[in-house]
Design a protein around this motif. Structure first.
Motif, PDB file in Angstrom:
ATOM      1  N   MET A   1     -50.977  98.264  53.040  1.00 12.69           N
ATOM      2  CA  MET A   1     -50.343  97.725  51.849  1.00 12.69           C
ATOM      3  C   MET A   1     -49.574  96.460  52.242  1.00 12.69           C
ATOM      4  O   MET A   1     -48.723  96.487  53.105  1.00 12.69           O
ATOM      5  CB  MET A   1     -49.391  98.796  51.279  1.00 12.69           C
ATOM      6  CG  MET A   1     -48.653  98.342  50.048  1.00 12.69           C
ATOM      7  SD  MET A   1     -47.609  99.629  49.323  1.00 12.69           S
ATOM      8  CE  MET A   1     -48.808 100.510  48.372  1.00 12.69           C
ATOM      9  N   ASN A   2     -49.899  95.328  51.593  1.00 16.55           N
ATOM     10  CA  ASN A   2     -49.195  94.100  51.931  1.00 16.55           C
ATOM     11  C   ASN A   2     -47.863  94.021  51.185  1.00 16.55           C
ATOM     12  O   ASN A   2     -47.555  94.831  50.323  1.00 16.55           O
ATOM     13  CB  ASN A   2     -50.074  92.868  51.682  1.00 16.55           C
ATOM     14  CG  ASN A   2     -50.359  92.626  50.219  1.00 16.55           C
ATOM     15  OD1 ASN A   2     -49.552  92.938  49.349  1.00 16.55           O
ATOM     16  ND2 ASN A   2     -51.511  92.074  49.934  1.00 16.55           N
ATOM     17  N   GLU A   3     -47.099  93.017  51.524  1.00 12.15           N
ATOM     18  CA  GLU A   3     -45.729  92.883  50.997  1.00 12.15           C
ATOM     19  C   GLU A   3     -45.711  92.783  49.475  1.00 12.15           C
ATOM     20  O   GLU A   3     -44.822  93.320  48.818  1.00 12.15           O
ATOM     21  CB  GLU A   3     -45.062  91.655  51.618  1.00 12.15           C
ATOM     22  CG  GLU A   3     -43.569  91.613  51.450  1.00 12.15           C
ATOM     23  CD  GLU A   3     -42.828  92.736  52.159  1.00 12.15           C
ATOM     24  OE1 GLU A   3     -41.766  93.131  51.654  1.00 12.15           O
ATOM     25  OE2 GLU A   3     -43.308  93.225  53.204  1.00 12.15           O
ATOM     26  N   GLU A   4     -46.697  92.097  48.884  1.00  9.82           N
ATOM     27  CA  GLU A   4     -46.727  91.936  47.435  1.00  9.82           C
ATOM     28  C   GLU A   4     -47.043  93.232  46.702  1.00  9.82           C
ATOM     29  O   GLU A   4     -46.719  93.373  45.526  1.00  9.82           O
ATOM     30  CB  GLU A   4     -47.722  90.851  47.049  1.00  9.82           C
ATOM     31  CG  GLU A   4     -47.223  89.460  47.390  1.00  9.82           C
ATOM     32  CD  GLU A   4     -48.113  88.372  46.831  1.00  9.82           C
ATOM     33  OE1 GLU A   4     -48.936  88.662  45.955  1.00  9.82           O
ATOM     34  OE2 GLU A   4     -47.969  87.235  47.274  1.00  9.82           O
ATOM     35  N   ASP A   5     -47.686  94.175  47.359  1.00  6.86           N
ATOM     36  CA  ASP A   5     -48.029  95.445  46.718  1.00  6.86           C
ATOM     37  C   ASP A   5     -46.862  96.423  46.714  1.00  6.86           C
ATOM     38  O   ASP A   5     -46.877  97.392  45.973  1.00  6.86           O
ATOM     39  CB  ASP A   5     -49.220  96.100  47.425  1.00  6.86           C
ATOM     40  CG  ASP A   5     -50.505  95.310  47.207  1.00  6.86           C
ATOM     41  OD1 ASP A   5     -50.597  94.600  46.190  1.00  6.86           O
ATOM     42  OD2 ASP A   5     -51.403  95.413  48.060  1.00  6.86           O
ATOM     43  N   LYS A   6     -45.862  96.163  47.541  1.00 10.53           N
ATOM     44  CA  LYS A   6     -44.700  97.041  47.597  1.00 10.53           C
ATOM     45  C   LYS A   6     -43.831  96.796  46.381  1.00 10.53           C
ATOM     46  O   LYS A   6     -43.637  95.662  45.960  1.00 10.53           O
ATOM     47  CB  LYS A   6     -43.897  96.803  48.872  1.00 10.53           C
ATOM     48  CG  LYS A   6     -44.649  97.181  50.116  1.00 10.53           C
ATOM     49  CD  LYS A   6     -43.815  96.911  51.340  1.00 10.53           C
ATOM     50  CE  LYS A   6     -44.613  97.257  52.594  1.00 10.53           C
ATOM     51  NZ  LYS A   6     -43.868  96.927  53.807  1.00 10.53           N
ATOM     52  N   LYS A   7     -43.313  97.848  45.814  1.00 12.12           N
ATOM     53  CA  LYS A   7     -42.485  97.728  44.618  1.00 12.12           C
ATOM     54  C   LYS A   7     -41.218  98.541  44.786  1.00 12.12           C
ATOM     55  O   LYS A   7     -41.174  99.505  45.530  1.00 12.12           O
ATOM     56  CB  LYS A   7     -43.244  98.227  43.389  1.00 12.12           C
ATOM     57  CG  LYS A   7     -44.518  97.446  43.156  1.00 12.12           C
ATOM     58  CD  LYS A   7     -44.996  97.586  41.767  1.00 12.12           C
ATOM     59  CE  LYS A   7     -46.291  96.816  41.640  1.00 12.12           C
ATOM     60  NZ  LYS A   7     -46.392  96.036  40.487  1.00 12.12           N
ATOM     61  N   VAL A   8     -40.188  98.114  44.080  1.00  7.13           N
ATOM     62  CA  VAL A   8     -38.949  98.874  44.011  1.00  7.13           C
ATOM     63  C   VAL A   8     -38.677  99.169  42.542  1.00  7.13           C
ATOM     64  O   VAL A   8     -39.078  98.414  41.663  1.00  7.13           O
ATOM     65  CB  VAL A   8     -37.744  98.115  44.622  1.00  7.13           C
ATOM     66  CG1 VAL A   8     -37.934  97.897  46.102  1.00  7.13           C
ATOM     67  CG2 VAL A   8     -37.505  96.811  43.922  1.00  7.13           C
ATOM     68  N   GLN A   9     -38.023 100.255  42.310  1.00 13.25           N
ATOM     69  CA  GLN A   9     -37.671 100.611  40.939  1.00 13.25           C
ATOM     70  C   GLN A   9     -36.226 100.222  40.698  1.00 13.25           C
ATOM     71  O   GLN A   9     -35.339 100.548  41.495  1.00 13.25           O
ATOM     72  CB  GLN A   9     -37.858 102.105  40.698  1.00 13.25           C
ATOM     73  CG  GLN A   9     -37.569 102.489  39.260  1.00 13.25           C
ATOM     74  CD  GLN A   9     -38.005 103.901  38.943  1.00 13.25           C
ATOM     75  OE1 GLN A   9     -38.910 104.442  39.587  1.00 13.25           O
ATOM     76  NE2 GLN A   9     -37.377 104.502  37.958  1.00 13.25           N
ATOM     77  N   LEU A  10     -36.000  99.505  39.610  1.00 14.91           N
ATOM     78  CA  LEU A  10     -34.650  99.112  39.247  1.00 14.91           C
ATOM     79  C   LEU A  10     -34.165 100.004  38.101  1.00 14.91           C
ATOM     80  O   LEU A  10     -34.897 100.244  37.160  1.00 14.91           O
ATOM     81  CB  LEU A  10     -34.612  97.654  38.781  1.00 14.91           C
ATOM     82  CG  LEU A  10     -35.067  96.610  39.783  1.00 14.91           C
ATOM     83  CD1 LEU A  10     -35.040  95.219  39.135  1.00 14.91           C
ATOM     84  CD2 LEU A  10     -34.184  96.632  41.010  1.00 14.91           C
TER      85      LEU A  10
END
Length: 63
Positions: A1-10
């Motif tokens: 998984m590349n950096e752009e595919d990582k997500k955080v929930q706000l």
């Protein structure tokens, strides 16, 4: 998984009026794009990326 595919929930609190504005913006995006279903996260990402680009441009003009 590349950096752009990582997500955080706000988890943020916004006013009811701001929420209504976001709903209206999402509806506008939905009607004026051919990308299929548009989500609030997609719209917020687009707004933040565009604002960031403008900010960087302004910063570069100062220096």
């Amino acid at each position: 998984m590349n950096e752009e595919d990582k997500k955080v929930q706000l988890n943020v609190r916004i006013s009811l009026e701001t929420s209504r504005m976001l709903d209206e913006i999402v509806n506008y995006y939905q009607q004026n794009t051919k990308l299929g279903r548009i989500y609030k996260g997609d719209v917020l990402t687009d707004i933040i990326e565009k604002s960031f680009a403008v900010m960087k441009k302004q910063q570069n003009k100062r220096f």
